[in-house]
Design an enzyme around this catalytic site. Structure first.
Site, PDB file in Angstrom:
ATOM      1  N   CYS A 136       0.580  -1.265  -0.108  1.00 60.04           N
ATOM      2  CA  CYS A 136       0.262  -0.043  -0.101  1.00 60.04           C
ATOM      3  C   CYS A 136       0.959   1.295   0.076  1.00 60.04           C
ATOM      4  CB  CYS A 136      -0.844   0.139   1.218  1.00 60.04           C
ATOM      5  SG  CYS A 136      -0.167  -0.421   2.649  1.00 60.04           S
ATOM      6  N   HIS A 253      -2.985   6.349   4.504  1.00 58.64           N
ATOM      7  CA  HIS A 253      -1.406   6.436   4.798  1.00 58.64           C
ATOM      8  C   HIS A 253      -1.229   7.832   4.518  1.00 58.64           C
ATOM      9  CE1 HIS A 253      -1.317   2.387   6.158  1.00 58.64           C
ATOM     10  NE2 HIS A 253      -0.640   1.979   5.081  1.00 58.64           N
TER      11      HIS A 253
END
Length: 349
Positions: A136, A253
């Site tokens: 990711c 994130h």
């Protein structure tokens, strides 16, 4: 000849890991993006087999993950631990299915393309039955890097990540919630004196370690960003210096990215390139206090970029801030986009 080279469309799809956090979003994406499939089969371990899941107006029962489950399956999207993928992927490929895999097991296999559709869509046709989706943190970074790389080349990247607890699965946010309540004096009996998911108490804390020690003081998560970035761009010359940090955020994130280009590029030029790039949303107004933040990006599929500016210490340097929902573009959305590419590139009978 393998059957995945013979079928004109991928009509019969299986989702492995349907009960997990990413699997649930894959189901949402399949509905939202209206993939042209005839049948959908949900698969999981014996722990989840037999449970039911809502899919639009349907209630579907999760079936046991076993070799025969892939009979008559054309395409598999999977979000499982590495060891599970290592075992089941061969079952699917042997039966003629193509596997789009979210685990880390296949990513650096030279026979397996590592694909981010906005960056290297052509790689999807090079598969031998398995296509890997990147980590990711790598995915959102390369989506933001791609338009700049194409225009001015990139020599070097220095990236610091601020990664949400959901990157550790369903247990991550649960541990953050428990630890935060305990730190605030609520439910002292439930205080996670010995954290189970993270190396240390995550409440109101930052942990500068994601993954195990891997190479010269870098962690496994950090080295993924090095190796995967080079493989996706097909450029071993790109130098990457990563530091990965776990932060007390549920979803999303964030990354502080400093890149050194082959030729100078102004902040204005970079901003225009990013604004025109597929899958990128620019939010960049420092005077107006507008920039990407995890809370604002939760539930969104794009990669958000802001704080775009010249590096004061380097003529060829650019700095920017990048945020993305790690469960969506960082995982589920990217896998479904790969499936879409496969369907578009499938040979016509």
């Amino acid at each position: 000849m393998n059957r995945y080279f013979e079928v004109p469309v991928y009509e019969n799809l299986a989702l492995v890991g349907a009960s997990g956090a990413v699997g649930r979003i894959v189901l949402d994406q399949l509905l939202k993006r209206q993939l042209p499939m005839r049948n959908l089969k949900l698969l999981a371990s014996s722990r989840s087999a037999g449970k039911t899941v809502r899919f639009g107006d349907e209630t579907k029962t999760i079936e046991l993950l076993e070799p025969s489950a892939f009979d008559d399956v054309d395409l598999v999207i999977a979000s499982t631990p590495d060891e599970v993928s290592a075992e089941f992927a061969s079952w699917a490929v042997e039966r003629g299915a193509v596997v789009v895999d979210e685990s880390g097991y296949w990513r650096m296999d030279p026979k397996v393309p590592l694909v981010v559709p906005e960056v290297n869509p052509e790689a999807v046709t090079q598969h031998q039955g398995i296509i890997a989706s990147p980590n990711c943190s790598t995915t959102q970074m390369v989506v933001a890097m791609a338009p700049i790389y194409r225009e001015a080349g990139i020599r070097r990247v220095v990236v610091s990540t601020y990664q949400a607890t959901s990157g550790a699965g369903l247990a991550g946010p649960a541990e953050l919630e428990r630890a935060s309540k305990a730190a605030l004096g609520a439910g002292q009996a439930d205080s996670p004196a010995s954290p189970k998911t993270f190396q240390h108490d995550i409440a109101f804390n930052l942990i500068p370690q994601i993954g195990s020690e891997k190479h010269q003081g870098y962690t496994s998560e950090e080295m993924k960003m090095v190796y995967e970035t080079r493989k996706i761009f097909g450029d071993e010359s790109i130098q990457v210096c990563p530091t990965c940090v776990r932060v007390p955020v549920m979803v999303g994130h964030s990354e502080s990215i400093l890149i050194e280009t082959e030729r100078p590029l102004s902040a204005e030029e970079a901003r225009e390139l990013l604004a025109a790039a597929p899958g990128v949303t620019v939010v960049d107004d420092l005077a107006g206090q507008r920039y990407p933040m995890p809370r604002d990006c939760d539930g969104c599929d794009d990669v958000f970029v802001g704080r775009i500016r010249k590096d004061l210490s380097s003529e060829n340097g650019l700095a920017f801030w990048c945020v993305s929902d790690n469960l969506r573009k960082g995982a589920a959305t990217n896998a479904v986009q790969i499936a879409e590419l496969l369907m578009k590139s499938a040979p016509v009978a």
